[in-house]
Design a protein around this motif. Structure first.
Motif, PDB file in Angstrom:
ATOM      1  N   ASP A 249       1.225  -3.204 -10.822  1.00  0.00           N
ATOM      2  CA  ASP A 249       0.170  -4.578 -10.870  1.00  0.00           C
ATOM      3  C   ASP A 249      -1.006  -5.002 -10.116  1.00  0.00           C
ATOM      4  OD1 ASP A 249       1.506  -5.971  -8.953  1.00  0.00           O
ATOM      5  OD2 ASP A 249       1.677  -7.790  -9.601  1.00  0.00           O
ATOM      6  N   THR A 250      -1.043  -3.985  -9.369  1.00  0.00           N
ATOM      7  CA  THR A 250      -2.155  -4.018  -8.412  1.00  0.00           C
ATOM      8  C   THR A 250      -3.146  -2.484  -8.302  1.00  0.00           C
ATOM      9  OG1 THR A 250      -1.976  -3.885  -6.515  1.00  0.00           O
ATOM     10  CG2 THR A 250      -2.329  -6.255  -7.367  1.00  0.00           C
ATOM     11  N   LEU A 251      -3.911  -2.071  -8.267  1.00  0.00           N
ATOM     12  CA  LEU A 251      -4.677  -0.394  -7.860  1.00  0.00           C
ATOM     13  C   LEU A 251      -4.248   0.059  -6.593  1.00  0.00           C
ATOM     14  CD1 LEU A 251      -8.245   0.180  -9.194  1.00  0.00           C
ATOM     15  CD2 LEU A 251      -6.426   0.822  -9.906  1.00  0.00           C
ATOM     16  N   ASN A 252      -3.902  -1.141  -5.933  1.00  0.00           N
ATOM     17  CA  ASN A 252      -3.651  -0.837  -4.072  1.00  0.00           C
ATOM     18  C   ASN A 252      -2.358  -0.359  -4.209  1.00  0.00           C
ATOM     19  OD1 ASN A 252      -5.901  -0.983  -2.476  1.00  0.00           O
ATOM     20  ND2 ASN A 252      -5.135  -2.287  -2.030  1.00  0.00           N
ATOM     21  N   LYS A 253      -1.411  -1.599  -5.184  1.00  0.00           N
ATOM     22  CA  LYS A 253       0.242  -0.707  -5.535  1.00  0.00           C
ATOM     23  C   LYS A 253       0.148   1.202  -6.374  1.00  0.00           C
ATOM     24  CE  LYS A 253       2.108  -4.612  -5.024  1.00  0.00           C
ATOM     25  NZ  LYS A 253       2.899  -6.275  -6.294  1.00  0.00           N
ATOM     26  N   PHE A 254      -0.626   0.779  -7.008  1.00  0.00           N
ATOM     27  CA  PHE A 254      -0.697   1.628  -8.332  1.00  0.00           C
ATOM     28  C   PHE A 254      -0.957   3.778  -6.786  1.00  0.00           C
ATOM     29  CE2 PHE A 254      -3.172   5.353 -10.137  1.00  0.00           C
ATOM     30  CZ  PHE A 254      -2.281   5.596 -11.270  1.00  0.00           C
ATOM     31  N   PHE A 255      -2.460   3.091  -6.202  1.00  0.00           N
ATOM     32  CA  PHE A 255      -2.287   4.686  -5.349  1.00  0.00           C
ATOM     33  C   PHE A 255      -1.347   4.604  -4.772  1.00  0.00           C
ATOM     34  CE2 PHE A 255      -6.772   3.284  -7.056  1.00  0.00           C
ATOM     35  CZ  PHE A 255      -7.123   5.047  -6.959  1.00  0.00           C
ATOM     36  N   LEU A 256      -0.998   3.662  -3.726  1.00  0.00           N
ATOM     37  CA  LEU A 256       0.054   3.866  -3.023  1.00  0.00           C
ATOM     38  C   LEU A 256       1.499   4.397  -4.024  1.00  0.00           C
ATOM     39  CD1 LEU A 256       0.453   1.030  -1.263  1.00  0.00           C
ATOM     40  CD2 LEU A 256       0.139   2.635   0.233  1.00  0.00           C
ATOM     41  N   SER A 257       1.787   4.408  -5.048  1.00  0.00           N
ATOM     42  CA  SER A 257       2.724   5.244  -5.960  1.00  0.00           C
ATOM     43  C   SER A 257       2.591   6.753  -6.106  1.00  0.00           C
ATOM     44  CB  SER A 257       3.259   3.849  -6.732  1.00  0.00           C
ATOM     45  OG  SER A 257       1.849   4.094  -8.058  1.00  0.00           O
ATOM     46  N   ILE A 258       0.942   7.012  -6.263  1.00  0.00           N
ATOM     47  CA  ILE A 258       1.124   8.141  -6.934  1.00  0.00           C
ATOM     48  C   ILE A 258       1.258   8.863  -5.503  1.00  0.00           C
ATOM     49  CG2 ILE A 258       0.504   7.312  -9.003  1.00  0.00           C
ATOM     50  CD1 ILE A 258      -2.902   7.446  -8.090  1.00  0.00           C
ATOM     51  N   VAL A 259       0.888   8.326  -4.718  1.00  0.00           N
ATOM     52  CA  VAL A 259       0.959   9.484  -3.542  1.00  0.00           C
ATOM     53  C   VAL A 259       2.034  10.497  -3.484  1.00  0.00           C
ATOM     54  CG1 VAL A 259       0.916   9.468  -0.962  1.00  0.00           C
ATOM     55  CG2 VAL A 259      -1.355   8.033  -1.537  1.00  0.00           C
ATOM     56  N   PRO A 260       3.537  10.200  -3.040  1.00  0.00           N
ATOM     57  CA  PRO A 260       4.160  11.272  -3.492  1.00  0.00           C
ATOM     58  C   PRO A 260       3.753  12.507  -4.250  1.00  0.00           C
ATOM     59  CG  PRO A 260       5.045   9.151  -3.306  1.00  0.00           C
ATOM     60  CD  PRO A 260       2.934   8.767  -3.512  1.00  0.00           C
ATOM     61  N   ILE A 261       3.373  11.892  -5.856  1.00  0.00           N
ATOM     62  CA  ILE A 261       3.151  12.547  -6.098  1.00  0.00           C
ATOM     63  C   ILE A 261       2.210  13.676  -6.181  1.00  0.00           C
ATOM     64  CG2 ILE A 261       2.733  12.412  -8.939  1.00  0.00           C
ATOM     65  CD1 ILE A 261       5.444  11.031  -9.197  1.00  0.00           C
ATOM     66  N   MET A 262       1.169  13.310  -5.826  1.00  0.00           N
ATOM     67  CA  MET A 262       0.143  14.525  -5.311  1.00  0.00           C
ATOM     68  C   MET A 262       0.144  14.833  -4.840  1.00  0.00           C
ATOM     69  SD  MET A 262      -3.252  11.323  -5.638  1.00  0.00           S
ATOM     70  CE  MET A 262      -4.073  12.428  -5.041  1.00  0.00           C
ATOM     71  N   ILE A 263       1.406  14.712  -3.335  1.00  0.00           N
ATOM     72  CA  ILE A 263       1.335  15.171  -2.162  1.00  0.00           C
ATOM     73  C   ILE A 263       2.892  16.179  -2.579  1.00  0.00           C
ATOM     74  CG2 ILE A 263       2.650  15.589   0.380  1.00  0.00           C
ATOM     75  CD1 ILE A 263       1.980  12.514   0.607  1.00  0.00           C
ATOM     76  N   PHE A 264       4.006  16.593  -3.491  1.00  0.00           N
ATOM     77  CA  PHE A 264       5.041  17.320  -3.911  1.00  0.00           C
ATOM     78  C   PHE A 264       4.506  17.824  -5.071  1.00  0.00           C
ATOM     79  CE2 PHE A 264       6.738  13.961  -1.161  1.00  0.00           C
ATOM     80  CZ  PHE A 264       7.479  14.868  -0.293  1.00  0.00           C
TER      81      PHE A 264
END
Lengths: 227, 238
Positions: free
Chosen positions: A143-158
């Motif tokens: 529900d917030t952009l900061n939370k969204f960015f946190l959630s996609i970090v693993p996707i970006m890494i792996f």
């Protein structure tokens, strides 16, 4: 027809909020970088630049687009409009993939080294579709952009690191089952490009299926709220 | 002062609600571990695969510079997104007419965060750098990257009407980081085309400690901040 209108609407939105300007600047920048690089590194550098930016930018931008639509109540309006969740999803995916493809082709044709135009185009569009669909999944679950960015970090890494490593040809053969590796294999028109295409299609189906059920849930919830 | 600290506590509360606070605490350390141990490990694999004596090790100083920039950049990004959120919800306008004042708001958001990010990046570079750093150079570079990130944060905030534009402008402002790479890959006068980027002079400062680099890094950084401040003040006044 509705899908076409949605795609046009999304492209207008992307132009209005500077996506096309942003990628015009980045295209020029990437072209300058490729022109300055030694000839023997251009093929790898082209694939690296296209894979790490135009192919995956939908993942990053989807969160801001969807959350902005929710805040501005655009999403509420779409829920009561006669459009299906699948139109909403593909409107976004097609418009973002089109921008990815334009940027990739511009950079690749002007300054890069494209081994095979067909595989190069398929890789950009498939990569953009998969990563944008994943972006859509996480955009609706945060529900917030900061939370969204946190959630996609693993996707970006792996999702990205194996693809980048594949450019240096240091991964075992079975890593072709990884979506990032399969996309890079097509970008460089590698010997396993056909296998990579089949694997990428399977990942696309999976990503679309999860994204569509996420959008359907959200549409259902909004319709319930509006009643 | 009390109002500023209360406002900063509000920022911390918002960041911890998003889970961003934990990330800001741990990611610089994780990045440090990756740079300190992961890069040399990758260097081993790549040199073996490519049958070369060195590939990444020639650029260890560049990795250290990225390490010094990551922490302030992450802090500035998280704070800017919170500020844009507060701007969208008209919270800034309300806060600036309280005893906090406009300057107090800016200090509570950008000032304190910059001081913290400066201290954290000092520690991170000290413990995880791949090359030798003198204390003077360490303080100088970390200070400059932290100041640069204030400018970047102000630029993103000023040029964005909402979060969508915020992300686009944040990406665009990432071009500033390009200046760090230039002195490592371009030689001759062509590299000075990037002289308008403070990062170019920061990187040059670590390679060649000449008086020109010191003068230029201060001049260019001040010019950037002053240039961005005009638009920032205008937006804060709205």
């Amino acid at each position: 027809m509705k899908l076409l209108y949605l795609v046009i609407g999304d492209i207008r939105f992307q132009i209005k909020y500077g996506f096309y300007f942003l990628y015009a600047v980045f295209s020029v920048l990437y072209i300058i970088i490729l022109v300055l690089l030694p000839q023997n590194t251009i093929k790898t550098a082209t694939a690296l630049l296209i894979f790490t930016d135009p192919s995956v930018f939908g993942l990053i931008f989807m969160g801001s687009i969807v959350q902005f639509e929710i805040t501005e109540k655009t999403f509420d309006s779409l829920c009561i409009a006669p459009i299906r969740p699948v139109d909403y999803l593909f409107g976004k995916l097609i418009s973002l993939s089109l921008l990815s493809w334009i940027v990739g082709m511009l950079v690749g044709l002007i300054a890069g080294d494209i081994p095979n135009l067909f595989w190069f185009s398929v890789a950009i569009i498939a990569g953009s579709m998969i990563f944008s669909a994943v972006g859509m999944i996480f955009a609706f679950r945060t529900d917030t952009l900061n939370k969204f960015f946190l959630s996609i970090v693993p996707i970006m890494i792996f999702g990205m690191i194996p693809g980048v490593l594949h450019l240096f040809d240091i991964l075992p053969w079975w890593m072709i089952f990884h979506p990032g590796v399969a996309i890079v294999e097509m970008l460089i028109s590698g010997s396993q490009a056909i296998v990579a295409l089949i694997i990428t299609l399977l990942w696309m189906v999976l990503a679309f299926w999860v994204a569509l059920s996420t959008v359907r849930n959200r549409f259902g919830r909004e319709e319930g709220d509006n009643r | 002062m009390k109002a500023i600290l209360t406002s900063f506590r509000m920022l911390l509360k918002q960041l911890s609600k998003d889970g961003m606070l934990i990330v800001l605490m741990f990611v610089p350390i994780l990045a440090g571990f990756f740079f300190r141990f992961g890069i040399p490990y990758l260097e081993g694999i790549i040199t073996q695969a490519m049958a070369q004596t060195s590939v990444l090790s020639d650029y260890y100083l560049l990795f250290d510079l990225f390490l010094a920039t990551i922490t302030p950049y992450m802090f500035c990004f998280a704070v800017t997104m919170t500020m844009l959120d507060e701007y969208d919800k008209h919270i800034i306008g309300h806060l600036t007419i309280t005893p906090l004042t406009k300057n107090g708001y800016i200090i509570s958001r950008l000032g304190i965060s910059t001081i913290i990010s400066f201290l954290v990046s000092l520690l991170v570079v000290t413990f995880f750098s791949l090359t030798e750093w003198t204390l003077g150079k360490l303080i100088c570079v970390c200070f400059l990257t932290s100041v640069l990130c204030i400018g970047v944060a102000m630029f993103i905030f000023t040029k964005s009407r909402n979060k969508v534009e915020g992300i686009a402008v944040a990406k665009l402002s990432g071009i500033v980081m390009l200046g760090l790479i230039v002195p490592f890959f371009l030689s001759g006068n062509v590299q000075f085309l990037f002289g308008l980027f403070p990062t170019f002079w920061i990187a040059r400062l670590t390679i060649e400690t000449d008086i020109l680099s010191y003068v230029m890094v201060i001049t260019v950084s001040v010019a950037w901040i002053m240039g961005v401040k005009i638009g920032f003040d205008r937006k804060m006044a709205q």
